[in-house]
Design a protein around this motif. Structure first.
Motif: not given
Lengths: 401, 454
Positions: A374, A377-378, A381, B287-288, B291-293, B296
């Motif tokens: 995670m 990916y963050l 982004s 935002e968390f 921001g992740v797929p 996940t």
């Protein structure tokens, strides 16, 4: 007898209380304290539960597992990788594969998206309808559906290597992937690279000089013949003087499969096709909206200055449309990067597939691995949106100037 | 003023006829103005026509002309038996249809799934037509009552007790359930809540309506309990592992939509709140998750959620995924709703303050209804995205429509060269119709709400 003047309130304290309560008074303050206490209790509960559960499962927490040997193979790695390498190496391999497919996807999606958007706005009725049909069909089908369709139905239905579809006799498409000639460096490669870099720098300098001349004196310099000569001539000269920079290793059918050449796996092809076509449909809508947001008067003004249709689009419309397009375009790029994690469904070894998939099931380190995935990916982004924001800031600045 | 021939001219002959104006309407006009008006356009038209021909003709041939319509196994769909190149193998879909729709839901219990589908349509259809009145009641039934009803219909099982029993259970002091105790608990709860509604509504004359609606709600709940025999163990339990196909797709997407709304509203209010801690928390949370797929998030829900709960507490795989999806979709909805909140003029809130309304009344009665109405089209867009994203549950081993489709490909009885394409065509049409209908509906709502057209 005048009343004694009231002492002014103690400023810093008042300010502190305003900041802490957000100007909502003691009610907000109490609410805030209760909220914080609840969060703290939740966090404590989660941590203690997780510790107890992990202990019961006999999983050692911590990042120590990263240095132990992974012991599984990965079908495609951009850096050297063997089964004996550590889990951290697996992480790197996966990350690079994710970045690779994202970069390919972004380039193709942008090109297709702009093309479809311009086709959709074309005065040609049939072409516009065709582009609209593309958008409506692609946008309304789930990405995973399209990915599996390309992978299971289309690419798997290709002939076997012996009956490969040949692309001009140099590249071959079959159900094992796309076989292309591999470039191998020759001694002349370094000189060739230097020649290209010099040519690019010189051309850029000429473009800057020409632009400055245009802005300062209003003269338009014809630089494109020189640029063309530089960009083609210099590398050509290096080839003539120092020999070819690369040797092409041609794929040759030998037995049941190809020998030589470079194989792009079916998984990568399927993922790249579905990611770029899917995102292109969304980008097309974003671009179309941006182009329509530029007032019609701008086109007319450009035409009355005597600019050609192409020049109007390139010099007047697109720079203004970019301002509208950029933020949603960034969102689409971010979606594409996040969606590349669907690779796990077809077994392309991206970060998610090899790390949160295989490595997780081998080590059982769910907390650490999912947190790392995670976080990556963050980070991707955030970096992508930072780059796009910088670009947007530059466009804004140049338009204001 | 004799005859005036010098000053007045009278035309002796008719003027020559002019060319008729170019037709710009109808098919001929279209061809003249937008298809063949310049060499480039002619070229583009020809290229487009060729592309369209290359796409449409094989598709139609595959779906209808070359398709095989009847058969009992793969032999019917082989070219040597059909006598022509075979397109879609529809018998395959006929054979797998129930599996694609219900998964492995027991055959004798499928009426429950059908009943749920029917109820959903019955409650949803009037909600979508603007002219039909009683939207508030309809929405309450669909968004609040229907999920509970659907749970008991699809999953089965009964109720041991009601509110007092649950509270007692929470403190570890529940009693042994029985039928009389259940109904005693239920009527006590009903009376208690109704009295409370009357009290908070402001006594007898003012709180009358609130108390009445509370009593009616409990009467409705009682009817459902008796009808489904929830007090006596209810319908036989169908484990969620047996669910599959379109049923799971719809359950996940509808639950995701319903559950993500309160999450989204709470986060949006938190993000626009003036209280610093609340705001910071909401911003970080949103935002968390954004921001992740989603995968996940699903992995997080599947592997980490069980770790966070006390050891003796297990939750169903489907429920875990639903929690993940609700949080993920909630974060996206929060940003959409925040846009709506920001669009409400400050004067609305100030006017409400001037009337002496509290924060919650201002928000609930004045600001939120307007804000939500503003963002319905964007909300529908995020629902479309959610509907498409439900396919990802197949990665955590839940068999939704796409997962079920993939499972059917493994059946050797139906292995033919065109089975895969047939399956994808069928499910693709289902997904496409669902998403396309939603996007058209959102356009319709957008046009209806557009102040410039009203």
């Amino acid at each position: 007898m005048a009343a004694a003047p009231r002492p002014p309130p103690f400023r810093p304290l008042a300010r502190l209380s305003r900041i802490l309560s957000g100007g909502t008074g003691w009610k907000g303050m109490v609410g805030q304290v209760v909220f914080a206490a609840l969060l703290a209790w939740l966090a404590y509960d989660i941590v203690t539960n997780a510790q107890a559960n992990l202990q019961a499962q006999r999983v050692a927490s911590g990042f120590g597992f990263l240095s132990s040997s992974a012991g599984f193979g990965v079908s495609q790695a951009l850096i050297s990788y063997s089964e004996a390498d550590s889990y951290f190496r697996v992480f790197e391999v996966g990350l690079l594969n994710t970045l690779l497919v994202s970069a390919i996807g972004i380039v193709f999606a942008t090109v297709i998206g702009f093309a479809v958007a311009i086709a959709r706005l074309s005065p040609n009725w049939l072409l516009a309808r065709l582009a609209a049909g593309y958008v409506e069909v692609i946008r309304n089908l789930p990405l995973l559906f399209q990915l599996l369709f390309w992978y299971l139905a289309v690419l798997a239905a290709l002939p076997n290597p012996r009956q490969s579809l040949s692309v001009f006799g140099v590249a071959f498409l079959n159900n094992r992937g796309f076989v292309v000639p591999q470039m191998l460096a020759e001694p002349g490669a370094r000189v060739f690279m230097v020649a290209i870099v010099v040519a690019i720098i010189a051309s850029l300098a000429m473009v800057i000089v020409a632009r400055r001349r245009l802005y300062r004196r209003g003269e338009r310099l014809r630089i494109w013949p020189f640029v063309l000569v530089l960009l083609i001539g210099l590398p050509l000269l290096s080839i003539v003087l120092f020999g070819a920079p690369v040797r092409f290793d041609m794929p040759v059918l030998r037995g049941f499969n190809f020998a030589g050449g470079m194989r792009i796996t079916t998984e990568l092809v399927a993922l790249a096709i579905s990611l770029s076509t899917y995102t292109a449909a969304f980008i097309a809508e974003v671009v179309r909206g941006g182009l329509l947001a530029v007032p019609k008067g701008q086109t007319e003004a450009g035409a009355s200055l005597g600019l050609s249709r192409g020049a109007i689009l390139r010099l007047v419309i697109i720079p203004q449309a970019m301002r509208v397009i950029l933020p949603p375009l960034t969102n689409q790029y971010l979606n594409l990067i996040k969606n590349s994690s669907l690779a796990v469904a077809i077994g392309y070894p991206d970060l998610f597939s090899v790390f949160a998939g295989t490595a997780l099931s081998q080590t059982g380190q769910a907390v650490e691995i999912i947190a790392m995935t995670m976080a990556v990916y963050l980070a991707i982004s955030l970096v992508t949106s930072a780059i796009m924001n910088f670009y947007g800031w530059r466009i804004d600045r140049s338009l204001r100037a | 003023m004799s005859n005036g021939t010098d000053t007045n001219f009278v035309r002796g002959a008719l003027a020559p006829e002019r060319q008729p104006p170019v037709v710009t309407t109808g098919i001929i006009g279209l061809m003249r103005t937008r298809l063949f008006n310049s060499p480039t356009n002619i070229l583009l038209t020809l290229i487009s026509a060729v592309v369209l021909w290359l796409l449409l003709v094989p598709t139609i041939r595959f779906l209808f002309i070359d398709a095989v319509w009847q058969g009992s196994d793969r032999t019917a769909c082989l070219a040597e038996n059909a006598g022509h190149p075979v397109g879609a193998c529809w018998p395959f879909i006929q054979a797998k249809f129930t599996q694609l729709i219900y998964g492995f839901y027991p055959e004798d219990q499928r009426w429950r799934a059908n009943l749920t589908f029917a109820l959903a349509v019955l409650l949803l259809a009037p909600l979508l037509v603007p002219k039909i009145p009683h939207k508030a009641l309809n929405a309450a039934l669909f968004f609040i009552a229907f999920p509970f009803l659907a749970f008991f219909l699809l999953h089965g099982g009964g109720l041991d007790g009601f509110a007092f029993y649950w509270i007692a259970e929470l403190f570890g002091a529940a009693w042994t359930p029985s039928l009389t105790r259940f109904w005693f608990d239920f009527s006590m709860t009903a009376a208690f809540v109704t009295m409370a509604m009357l009290w908070f509504g402001g006594g007898w004359p003012n709180g009358r309506r609130a108390a009445l609606s509370s009593a009616l709600t409990f009467a409705g709940i009682a009817v459902v309990i008796v009808a489904l025999r929830l007090d006596q163990g209810g319908l036989p339990i169908v484990d969620t592992r047996q669910w599959g196909g379109l049923l799971v797709t719809l359950v996940v997407s509808v639950t995701g939509i319903v559950a993500s709304m309160p999450v989204g509203i709470a986060l949006a209010l938190g993000r626009t709140s003036r209280i610093p801690l609340l705001r910071a928390f909401s911003v970080m949370f949103i935002e968390f998750w954004r921001g992740v797929p989603l995968i996940t998030v699903l992995f997080f829900a599947t592997y980490m959620l069980p770790l966070f709960l006390p050891g003796d507490f297990t939750i169903d795989a489907l429920v875990r995924v639903l929690v993940g999806i609700a949080l993920f979709a909630g974060a996206y909805n929060a940003e959409v709703i925040r846009g709506g909140l920001l669009a409400i003029p400050r004067g609305q809130r100030e006017a409400a303050n001037a009337l002496g309304l509290s924060y919650w009344k201002t928000t609930g009665l004045i600001v939120l209804p307007q804000a939500l109405r503003h963002v319905i089209p964007s909300l529908v867009n995020s629902f479309i995205a959610l509907f498409k994203d439900t396919t990802l549950v197949l990665i955590v081993a839940l068999f939704d429509l796409l997962g079920q489709l993939r499972a059917t490909f493994a059946d050797p009885v139906w292995a033919t060269p065109t089975t895969l394409f047939t399956g994808f065509a069928f499910t693709g049409i289902i997904y496409w119709i669902g998403c396309f209908a939603m996007s058209r509906y959102s356009l319709f709502v957008e046009r209806r709400l557009d102040p410039h057209r009203r």
